[in-house]
Design a protein around this motif. Structure first.
Motif, PDB file in Angstrom:
ATOM      1  N   MET A   1       3.698  11.846   6.406  1.00 14.06           N
ATOM      2  CA  MET A   1       2.381  12.365   7.408  1.00 14.06           C
ATOM      3  C   MET A   1       2.926  12.239   8.792  1.00 14.06           C
ATOM      4  O   MET A   1       2.485  12.990   9.566  1.00 14.06           O
ATOM      5  CB  MET A   1       1.121  11.119   6.960  1.00 14.06           C
ATOM      6  N   ALA A   2       3.679  11.370   9.168  1.00 12.33           N
ATOM      7  CA  ALA A   2       4.119  11.306  10.515  1.00 12.33           C
ATOM      8  C   ALA A   2       4.892  12.303  10.868  1.00 12.33           C
ATOM      9  O   ALA A   2       4.729  12.958  11.874  1.00 12.33           O
ATOM     10  CB  ALA A   2       4.940  10.042  10.560  1.00 12.33           C
ATOM     11  N   PHE A   3       5.705  12.988   9.777  1.00 12.69           N
ATOM     12  CA  PHE A   3       6.647  14.203  10.138  1.00 12.69           C
ATOM     13  C   PHE A   3       5.754  15.252  10.233  1.00 12.69           C
ATOM     14  O   PHE A   3       5.615  16.325  11.341  1.00 12.69           O
ATOM     15  CB  PHE A   3       7.737  14.439   9.023  1.00 12.69           C
ATOM     16  N   ASP A   4       4.585  15.418   9.466  1.00 11.85           N
ATOM     17  CA  ASP A   4       3.851  16.543   9.436  1.00 11.85           C
ATOM     18  C   ASP A   4       2.763  16.695  10.864  1.00 11.85           C
ATOM     19  O   ASP A   4       2.989  17.915  11.284  1.00 11.85           O
ATOM     20  CB  ASP A   4       2.754  16.576   8.200  1.00 11.85           C
TER      21      ASP A   4
ATOM     22  N   VAL B   1       1.843  -6.472   5.429  1.00 15.93           N
ATOM     23  CA  VAL B   1       0.898  -5.192   5.098  1.00 15.93           C
ATOM     24  C   VAL B   1       1.695  -4.006   5.165  1.00 15.93           C
ATOM     25  O   VAL B   1       2.365  -3.840   6.067  1.00 15.93           O
ATOM     26  CB  VAL B   1      -0.304  -5.392   6.255  1.00 15.93           C
ATOM     27  N   THR B   2       1.549  -3.305   4.299  1.00 18.66           N
ATOM     28  CA  THR B   2       2.126  -2.033   3.949  1.00 18.66           C
ATOM     29  C   THR B   2       1.426  -0.995   4.827  1.00 18.66           C
ATOM     30  O   THR B   2       0.362  -0.805   4.669  1.00 18.66           O
ATOM     31  CB  THR B   2       2.075  -1.579   2.275  1.00 18.66           C
ATOM     32  N   ILE B   3       2.425  -0.212   5.601  1.00 15.15           N
ATOM     33  CA  ILE B   3       1.687   0.882   6.312  1.00 15.15           C
ATOM     34  C   ILE B   3       1.667   2.184   5.476  1.00 15.15           C
ATOM     35  O   ILE B   3       2.656   2.547   4.949  1.00 15.15           O
ATOM     36  CB  ILE B   3       2.858   1.118   7.549  1.00 15.15           C
ATOM     37  N   THR B   4       0.396   2.687   5.521  1.00 20.52           N
ATOM     38  CA  THR B   4       0.105   3.695   4.784  1.00 20.52           C
ATOM     39  C   THR B   4      -0.285   5.160   5.656  1.00 20.52           C
ATOM     40  O   THR B   4      -0.210   4.973   6.711  1.00 20.52           O
ATOM     41  CB  THR B   4      -1.147   3.565   3.715  1.00 20.52           C
ATOM     42  N   HIS B   5      -0.355   6.309   4.994  1.00 23.89           N
ATOM     43  CA  HIS B   5      -0.691   7.457   5.798  1.00 23.89           C
ATOM     44  C   HIS B   5      -2.021   7.277   6.453  1.00 23.89           C
ATOM     45  O   HIS B   5      -2.267   8.100   7.430  1.00 23.89           O
ATOM     46  CB  HIS B   5      -0.499   8.664   4.640  1.00 23.89           C
ATOM     47  N   GLU B   6      -3.007   6.562   5.936  1.00 23.75           N
ATOM     48  CA  GLU B   6      -4.236   6.171   6.794  1.00 23.75           C
ATOM     49  C   GLU B   6      -4.039   5.697   8.245  1.00 23.75           C
ATOM     50  O   GLU B   6      -4.644   5.939   9.084  1.00 23.75           O
ATOM     51  CB  GLU B   6      -5.128   5.290   5.914  1.00 23.75           C
ATOM     52  N   HIS B   7      -3.216   4.520   8.128  1.00 13.36           N
ATOM     53  CA  HIS B   7      -2.578   4.173   9.493  1.00 13.36           C
ATOM     54  C   HIS B   7      -2.095   5.119  10.384  1.00 13.36           C
ATOM     55  O   HIS B   7      -2.311   4.957  11.776  1.00 13.36           O
ATOM     56  CB  HIS B   7      -1.481   3.022   9.144  1.00 13.36           C
TER      57      HIS B   7
END
Length: 516
Positions: free
Chosen positions: A237-240, A266-272
């Motif tokens: 998501m960060a790349f997109d 805490v795991t970092i997800t695409h929502e973050h």
């Protein structure tokens, strides 16, 4: 020592996560071995300085070269006085060399000759005394202009034939643009329009953005150091969202790990990632703000305005197209056509243009919210019609982007809506003849298509219904708005033309058609 994601200045390997410059500049060492002079250009905040400092360190550590990166920015205060520029530049070079290279590779005392010869003579003396070939990487080269620039480039060209014993073996000019676009305000010309007087360059190289694998690699460094995981979806998501633009890649991660999710378990997800994107856009950090300031430049406006409106570019000079590419605002789509460089820039540009219309908005009560705080789209439509009837046309004059003035005023209104806790996403492109908006508020998603009825054109409703049908399919919604702004010179008065009706697309989606 803990490392961090960096968004200010060049990266330092002991405290910052960073990637090797070799992968983004794979042929550079070969150019240096061949004793070539070259140009490296890329937009600001893409990692040019970091990459060049790292390259210089690698070259020096190899034992084969004395390599250093210096800057000429201090000379820009003396662009019409080459001698004064030289006197400003050379002491800063010496400081950098002394701070960077071991004692046995540093230059002898420089005895300055006449103005216009000091750069050449100093580099010649250093090359003759140094026991290794010199590689000189010169940053901020396009901060020099006019006579100072011409004199500087001519001195490099004059010394070129003496390399490597009597002049640096390889010199790289580092800046935003290629040599031909360096400014020279003489005889009415604003650019050199040629690589001369630096026609000794063998290559012009653009420092590319990170690719998807490199974004994941950078984020993995944080995981390796702290144990905090970026999911593969988060890195993707960060790349997109950034298309690998280095400052944005670092800024998203920095916002998350330093402010949003400080607990490393805490795991970092695409929502973050999505939430961090909204924070960056709303905050308009220096990098984003400096890009936005460019929107008022005529040569930038001539390209961005038709893109926002979905129109063809028209007779725009190729130099102006290259200018917005060099700035990093735009890029050439692999499938053809100019487009905004990444989705975050695509969001920030129109949002900046709505600042003045937003400041001009009257007080509007949020009649579109239910008692439970949810968005009622029917109430929102009524509120918009009332707003447009009273304030729409007067607000069109609050922006200098005439072709998209109604789009900007509508977006200013919608920003008042989403400020309560929603988001507004935009899609636009050259030649699409439309702008698509996606308003998300709580559990409600509203797709909106904006069309313009222009002089000598037919009613765009039929085409608009086909387009909104396709757009709603992409965002997986079954209803939305088609807003048609009548910009014909003989359009009826606003009180007569402002109306709404319901239409059904060929795929059975229900559309509120608004005429404004």
């Amino acid at each position: 020592m803990r490392r961090w994601f960096n968004t200010t200045g060049h990266c330092q390997a002991d405290i910052h996560y960073m990637l090797s410059p070799s992968s983004r500049l794979p042929d550079l060492k070969q150019l240096i071995e061949q004793r070539n002079y070259f140009v490296i250009h890329a937009p600001r905040q893409t990692g040019k300085t970091t990459a060049m400092i790292s390259l210089a360190e690698e070259l020096t550590s190899s034992g084969r070269y004395a390599a250093v990166m210096v800057s000429v920015e201090v000379g820009s205060a003396y662009n019409n006085d080459p001698g004064a520029a030289e006197i400003a530049i050379l002491p800063t070079w010496r400081d950098t060399i002394e701070d960077t290279l071991p004692q046995d590779l540093q230059p002898p005392t420089w005895n300055y000759p006449e103005p216009g010869q000091r750069i050449r003579a100093s580099l010649r003396a250093w090359a003759q005394a140094c026991k290794r070939p010199i590689v000189l990487l010169i940053d901020e080269i396009d901060s020099l202009e006019n006579d100072a620039l011409i004199s500087f480039l001519r001195q490099l060209r004059e010394g070129y034939r003496g390399r490597p014993k009597n002049f640096p073996q390889s010199i790289g000019l580092i800046g935003l643009r290629d040599v031909r676009d360096y400014k020279y305000a003489s005889g009415g010309s604003k650019r050199l329009n040629t690589s001369s007087p630096f026609n000794i360059k063998v290559s012009s190289i653009t420092l590319r953005n990170f690719n998807a694998a490199e974004v994941a690699e950078l984020y993995q460094q944080h995981t390796d150091d702290t144990g905090q995981v970026f999911t593969s979806d988060a890195a993707a998501m960060a790349f997109d969202l950034t298309q690998g633009q280095p400052w944005l890649v670092n800024a998203l991660a920095k916002e998350i790990v330093e402010n949003m999710v400080k607990e490393t378990s805490v795991t970092i997800t695409h929502e973050h990632i999505l939430k961090a994107k909204e924070i960056l856009i709303a905050r308009k950090d220096t990098h984003l703000d400096s890009l936005a300031e460019r929107l008022q430049e005529p040569r930038v406006k001539a390209i961005i305005e038709p893109m926002l409106a979905g129109l063809e570019l028209g007779n725009v000079p190729s130099d102006d197209i290259q200018f917005v590419i060099d700035l990093g605002l735009c890029t050439i789509d692999p499938q053809g056509g100019l487009r905004i460089a990444n989705p975050i820039y695509r969001e920030i540009l129109p949002r900046v243009l709505t600042i003045t219309p937003m400041a001009s908005l009257p007080h509007i009560s949020p009649t579109w919210l239910t008692e439970e705080g949810e968005l009622n789209t029917e109430s929102l439509l009524k509120a918009f019609l009332k707003f447009w009837r009273q304030h729409g046309e007067p607000l069109l004059g609050t922006t200098g982007y005439h072709e998209v003035a109604p789009h900007l005023v509508l977006m200013a209104f919608l920003h008042r809506v989403v400020n309560g806790g929603g988001t507004l996403e935009r899609e636009y492109a050259i030649g699409n003849d439309r702008m698509d908006l996606c308003l998300r508020y709580g559990s409600t998603t509203l797709g909106i298509e904006l069309k313009v009825w222009r002089n000598k054109k037919g009613d765009p409703e039929e085409e608009g219904l086909e387009q909104i049908d396709s757009y709603l399919a992409r965002i997986e919604e079954n209803s939305g708005w088609l807003v048609i702004f009548d910009r014909r010179s003989k359009a009826p008065p606003i009180q007569e033309r402002l109306s709404t009706k319901t239409a059904t697309t060929k795929n059975g989606r229900h559309i509120a058609v608004v005429r404004a």
